[in-house]
Write a protein that holds these residues in place. Structure first.
Motif, PDB file in Angstrom:
ATOM      1  N   SER A 281       0.813  -1.210   0.000  1.00 11.79           N
ATOM      2  CA  SER A 281       0.000   0.000   0.000  1.00 11.79           C
ATOM      3  C   SER A 281       0.847   1.261   0.000  1.00 11.79           C
ATOM      4  N   THR A 434      -1.654   5.009   5.748  1.00  8.48           N
ATOM      5  CA  THR A 434      -1.815   4.234   4.522  1.00  8.48           C
ATOM      6  C   THR A 434      -3.202   4.506   3.942  1.00  8.48           C
ATOM      7  N   ASP A 435      -3.423   3.969   2.762  1.00  8.15           N
ATOM      8  CA  ASP A 435      -4.741   4.162   2.137  1.00  8.15           C
ATOM      9  C   ASP A 435      -5.846   3.558   2.976  1.00  8.15           C
ATOM     10  N   THR A 436      -5.566   2.464   3.639  1.00 11.63           N
ATOM     11  CA  THR A 436      -6.605   1.798   4.439  1.00 11.63           C
ATOM     12  C   THR A 436      -6.819   2.467   5.787  1.00 11.63           C
ATOM     13  N   SER A 437      -5.744   2.982   6.361  1.00 11.48           N
ATOM     14  CA  SER A 437      -5.876   3.595   7.683  1.00 11.48           C
ATOM     15  C   SER A 437      -6.168   5.086   7.633  1.00 11.48           C
ATOM     16  N   SER A 439      -8.675   6.762   6.492  1.00  9.98           N
ATOM     17  CA  SER A 439     -10.045   7.147   6.853  1.00  9.98           C
ATOM     18  C   SER A 439     -10.193   7.281   8.362  1.00  9.98           C
ATOM     19  N   THR A 474      -5.939   9.508  -1.400  1.00  7.76           N
ATOM     20  CA  THR A 474      -6.735  10.143  -0.342  1.00  7.76           C
ATOM     21  C   THR A 474      -6.742  11.659  -0.471  1.00  7.76           C
TER      22      THR A 474
END
Length: 1128
Positions: A281, A434-437, A439, A474
């Motif tokens: 990621s 990261t892209d997942t965290s 948000s 993001t």
């Protein structure tokens, strides 16, 4: 008040409670420390009163008072048997050692005595006191003390010896540097973890680059590392890490190598080492690689290298070849990582950081993750060290974001965190997002923006912009939130009076500007929204940035070019009310638009330009006026060139103005600015320099990889030791029975001398104290000889014969170096011939002293002289010949000489008439006199000789005697002579040199003086030969020495040279034994000068008893200087 009759108030109750809590403490000493007369308490015979006085003195010192005037009285108590008194005296002496060096030196005897005490605490205190007295005079004695205590059976004493080494090193003892390093190596080989920790600290202060001491003990140091005390673990970890890098280099599989492998020419790494599946990621871009490379460089380069590299234009980093790298499978690296792994869970956060730094530098990428959870545990559990841990995590996260990415929740802000902690956590979150965290992190950021601390809210807005730059996926989410923040009614209108709100809005505009700069074409609508909000935003800096973006992206898309004229009209109307920064941007933006606009709006823009220039030329600020004139000149020439007006009159000046306008305001490609400066300076993890961002005093980078040459001492640093190596380690340990026996060898009685010249004396320990002084112990090579000598000594020893006058005279004239004297003597030996002086013993006439003169003794005259005979009763007794002479006209009856103290305790003189040893047994702690036979009668003119046996015990104060004659008592004083506390030792020249070779360094004392007794004898005959002059000088010197001390002449070396009148090189050697312990004392007398002139005589004494040797040397110098007495 419930009970007013008691009169209790809040103030009185507070005082009462305070008094209750102070009960049983020493707090009262600080209330009025001068309320008691301290001097009488110091002279008290009760230890409790002495403790009270010493505590009051220390309280005065703590409050800044000068109490050095009590120094003589305090020094007297150094010989106290009370441990509490002794400890307080040591503290006082350490404080005033530099101010009163002479008085402190008087207590050195007691320090040496305490170094042989049976209590290890006393030995440790004595060593700490000697090492803490920062005087070059006693530094060699302190070094000998440390050498002895380094082999002490007590762990605490050996630890104190290790702590004393840096203090000795600070005295710049270059000539003893090798000896100090040898002690460091001995203590590093100790079996006690406490001693090893202190030895590691001494290693960093004394010889931080002498890695040979580490190589021979590397495996054992790694094994003992978990058991060392916490602060010793930190130092030892750093030493072991530096040794491994200097010896074997960096690890090829480490994160430092993998992140910077592209720049290491001779080594190749697969891309999988840089970006793994777990890091998919991430886009580990050029900025992260450059940052990791910079960290790698800063760890191994010093400040000078960094400055030279940063000042150069190319900024080329030093490259390492394959020979400077090792594998993580190396046994040495494995042992280091295994020994530091348990320390990652230490209770001490500094130990955790030190262990984490080892794994960060030396562990492979697969195993480096083991440092994450310990660091996070320290972060949660220790609030005191939270800032330090976060500073180091910040560097780790920037170089390797994936390391802490799964644990982003541990860096969420707490309401109780300080601003510095919040700022560090924000920076870490922006680095590991990261892209997942993102948000989840973004939701946290939204809460942080509403924090009452608006400075922290502005930092949060900046962190959102950094996250959008790092993670393009993001960017839309972050940009939407920033625009919502800008559109809030709270930020629209006048907010200049609100503290910190301006910063939040400005930071939001800056973040939006950075996001737009990534891909401007996709954010046209964002620019339009910002332009429409100009009417509502009143913050000057924010308006200036929006106006700048209008000029920057004036040709972007289709809508923005059509809005230019309208926006410029609005800005021209508001020009006079704008702030300075906004006015400057309006001028720049109008110029940019004028250069790039096309179509129908050209005339409108020109009119606006002319209007704005006229307003600017009349502005009150000179910066605005200067800018307007500059732009007007450039743009007028530009417009003439491009629109064909007066083309025929085009000049070279106009062409240059056109080119300048194109360079300044023309369209340029957007440049991506890296988020991290490439010249940022990093320091080793866990160091103070990493916190203060500069090289703190004492900071040292890692050594150059593989810079330590291979030696035989290091051949088993990572491999198992052989049996012979283990045997060497065992035999060198300080806990052997042989070394332990040094502390319980023969008994001796230590010093007490006349202190401060007041007539008071300080006595040492009792005679039953069985501890040897430190100076009696020699090196290990002479252990057998020392034990044999100790076995022949008696149960009580003579020692510490130092008086105030003799010690001060020794201090006034510094001694020569032993090295110089050895060179001089070797030169003499090469050009000399040995002779023999016949019948020298028969010509020796001992010096006579008066004990009682006829005027004071009613006609009785008593003289005495020291005899060369030795007593058959005890080896501690000194023989004297006493001559009684009746100078009166009447007979004298019942003449007897006894000890005055013994006469007071006796019922009558009849009880002491028999010559027995009862007197010796009675006087255990005082000088003793073996009772002499009574002289029944002495006729007028008659003389009588008596042999007197005296024991002066352990001081040189005069012995008080009582002389009875005709039932009258006369008090007399018998003055001792240290020259007769020895007996002749008949040895040959070879034995002399052999014994002399075993007493070098600290057992050698040298002084010089002027000798003139030979001049009268040499000048008696003018026709005497030169050889006779040499012989006269030899006989005069020998007779002077033998007449004043109980010595044995060993040899006489005469010079053989062409200059027959030069006596330089004449050398006489004498030998003797100390009566109390049979230790040899060697005297070498060397002559320099002409035969008929005063000679410079150098006297060297080699003696294992330090204090005795110094006093004996002073005595020899004194009687050589004295003029000779002609014997009838």
């Amino acid at each position: 008040m419930m009970f007013p009759q008691f009169g209790a108030t809040a103030e009185s109750l507070s005082k009462a409670s305070t008094a209750v809590f102070r009960i049983g403490t020493d707090a009262h000493l600080y209330d009025d420390p001068e309320d008691v007369n301290i001097a009488p308490l110091l002279d008290s015979k009760f230890d409790s009163e002495k403790c009270e006085a010493l505590k009051r003195l220390l309280a005065l010192i703590a409050q800044g008072f000068d109490v050095s005037n009590f120094f003589p009285q305090v020094v007297k108590n150094v010989a106290s048997q009370s441990l509490e008194v002794k400890k307080l005296v040591y503290l006082y002496l350490l404080h005033y050692a530099e101010k009163r060096p002479n008085e402190v030196l008087l207590s050195i005897n007691y320090f040496q005595k305490d170094l042989g005490d049976t209590n290890p605490l006393v030995r440790a205190w004595a060593l700490r006191a000697m090492a803490g007295i920062r005087l070059h005079v006693i530094a060699p004695l302190a070094l000998v003390a440390v050498q002895k205590c380094a082999r002490d059976p007590s762990v605490y004493v050996r630890k104190c010896a290790a702590n004393a080494l840096p203090k000795l090193h600070d005295l710049r003892m270059e000539e003893h540097a090798s000896a100090i390093e040898e002690i460091v190596g001995l203590l590093l080989n100790d079996h006690s973890p406490g001693v090893v920790g202190a030895a590691a600290s001494a290693f960093t202060s004394v010889c931080p680059n002498n890695f040979s001491l580490i190589g021979r003990n590397y495996r054992r140091l790694c094994e003992i590392l978990p058991d060392v005390e916490e602060w010793g673990q930190i130092i030892l970890i750093g030493i072991l890490l530096r040794y491994v890098i200097a010896k074997h280099g960096l690890v090829k599989e480490s994160v430092m190598f993998s992140l910077s492998s592209k720049d290491v020419g001779n080594l190749e790494e697969d891309e999988s080492h840089i970006t793994s599946k777990e890091d998919s990621s991430y886009a580990i871009d050029k900025t992260v690689s450059e940052l990791a490379k910079m960290i790698f460089q800063c760890y191994i380069e010093g400040p000078d290298e960094y400055l030279s590299r940063s000042s150069s234009s190319k900024m080329v980093a030093p490259k390492l070849d394959a020979s400077q790298y090792t594998s993580c499978s190396n046994d040495v690296v494995k042992i280091l990582l295994q020994s530091t792994s348990p320390l990652l869970w230490s209770n001490n956060s500094a130990v955790v950081l030190a262990a984490a730094s080892v794994h960060w530098i030396m562990a492979s990428k697969e195993h480096i993750k083991r440092i994450v959870k310990p660091l996070l545990f320290v972060l949660r559990s220790s609030s005191a060290s939270r800032y330090v841990v976060l500073c180091n995590i910040q560097v780790f996260a920037k170089a390797m974001p994936s390391l802490f990415a799964p644990h982003y929740q541990d860096f969420f802000i707490c309401s109780s965190d300080s601003y510095q902690i919040k700022a560090l956590k924000l920076d870490i979150l922006s680095s590991i997002a990261t892209d997942t965290s993102m948000s989840f992190i973004y939701k946290e950021f939204q809460d942080y923006i509403r924090d009452p601390n608006r400075r922290f809210a502005a930092d949060t807005v900046a962190a959102i912009g950094l996250c959008a730059q790092r993670l393009p996926n993001t960017a839309a989410l972050c940009l939407e939130g920033l625009l919502t923040l800008v559109r809030q009614e709270f930020f629209c209108g006048e907010i200049r009076s609100l503290d910190g709100e301006e910063g939040v809005l400005i930071q939001a505009i800056i973040s939006i500007k950075l996001i737009i700069n990534i891909e401007p074409s996709t954010y046209e609508k964002v620019i339009i929204q910002l332009l429409r909000s100009l009417d509502k935003i009143k913050v000057p800096a924010a308006r200036a940035m929006i106006i700048w973006m209008l000029g920057k992206y004036c040709s972007l898309g289709e809508i923005v070019p059509r809005m230019l004229s309208t926006v410029l009209k609005y800005l021209a109307q508001c020009f006079t009310s704008e702030a300075l920064e906004a006015k400057l941007q309006i001028l720049n933006t109008t110029a940019k638009i004028l250069l790039c606009i096309k179509g129908e709006d050209i005339l409108t823009v020109r009119k606006i330009w002319s209007y704005v220039i006229e307003l600017a030329e009349c502005d009150l600020n000179y910066d605005i006026r200067d800018r307007s004139r500059f732009l007007k000149k450039i743009l007028s020439s530009y417009m003439e060139c491009h629109h064909g007006e007066e083309a025929n009159s085009e000049s070279e000046e106009n062409k240059q103005s056109c080119i300048l306008a194109e360079c300044i305001f023309g369209e340029t490609k957007a440049l991506r600015v890296p988020s991290e400066p490439i010249d940022y300076r990093f320091y080793l993890p866990g160091s103070l320099s990493q916190l203060v961002f500069h090289a703190a005093p004492g900071y040292e980078p890692l050594p150059k990889p593989c810079s330590l040459p291979y030696t035989n001492l290091d051949q088993y640093d990572g491999a198992p030791k052989s049996d012979s190596d283990e045997e060497d380690t065992d035999t060198s340990g300080p806990l052997d029975e042989e070394s332990a026996s040094d502390y319980s060898s023969e008994q001796s009685i230590t010093a007490s001398g006349n202190i401060s010249g007041s007539g008071e004396s300080v006595s040492g320990n009792e005679a039953e104290d069985n501890a040897d002084p430190l100076i009696q112990i020699s090196d290990t090579g002479d252990a057998c000889e020392n034990q044999n000598v100790g076995a022949t000594s008696g149960t009580e020893a003579f020692q510490d014969l130092m008086s105030t006058k003799s010690l001060e005279s020794w201090l006034d004239e510094p001694t020569r170096s032993s090295k110089g004297s050895e060179i001089e003597q070797s030169r003499v030996r090469r050009s000399s011939a040995r002779i023999t002086i016949g019948n020298i013993g028969s010509r020796v006439k001992p010096k006579c002293y008066t004990l009682l003169d006829p005027a004071n003794g009613n006609g009785l005259k008593v003289n005495y002289s020291f005899s060369s005979d030795t007593s058959t009763i005890s080896s501690h007794l000194v023989c004297l010949e006493v001559l009684f002479e009746n100078c009166s006209l009447e007979p004298m009856l019942d003449i007897v000489l006894i000890d005055e103290d013994y006469s007071k305790s006796s019922d009558s003189t009849d009880q002491i008439s028999s010559p027995t040893e009862n007197t010796l047994k009675f006087h255990v702690d005082k000088p003793a006199l073996v009772s002499m036979e009574e002289i029944p009668s002495l006729e007028p003119g008659q003389t009588a000789n008596q042999m007197l046996l005296v024991r002066f015990h352990h001081h040189l104060l005069p012995l008080k005697l009582a002389l009875f004659c005709n039932d009258k008592k006369f008090t007399v004083k018998l003055k001792p002579d240290i020259g007769y506390f020895v007996k002749p030792l008949a040895i040959g020249i070879e034995d002399f040199r052999d014994k002399e070779s075993h007493l070098p360094g600290m057992f050698e004392y040298v002084r010089s003086c002027t000798f003139t007794d030979h001049i009268l004898e040499v000048n008696k005959g003018s026709n005497s030969l030169t050889e006779d002059k040499f012989l006269v000088i030899c006989e005069t010197l020998a007779l002077k020495m033998l007449s004043n001390a109980n010595l044995s002449l060993v040899s006489v070396d005469m010079p053989v040279a062409t200059n027959l009148d030069d006596a330089s090189g004449l050398c006489l050697r004498f030998s003797c034994e100390i009566l109390s312990n049979s230790m040899p004392c060697l005297i070498t007398v060397t002559v320099e000068g002409k035969c008929c002139d005063p000679l410079i005589v150098s006297i060297k004494v080699n003696c294992e008893e330090t204090v005795f040797g110094l006093n004996f040397l002073n005595r020899v110098v004194n009687f050589l200087v004295e003029p000779s007495v002609t014997h009838l």
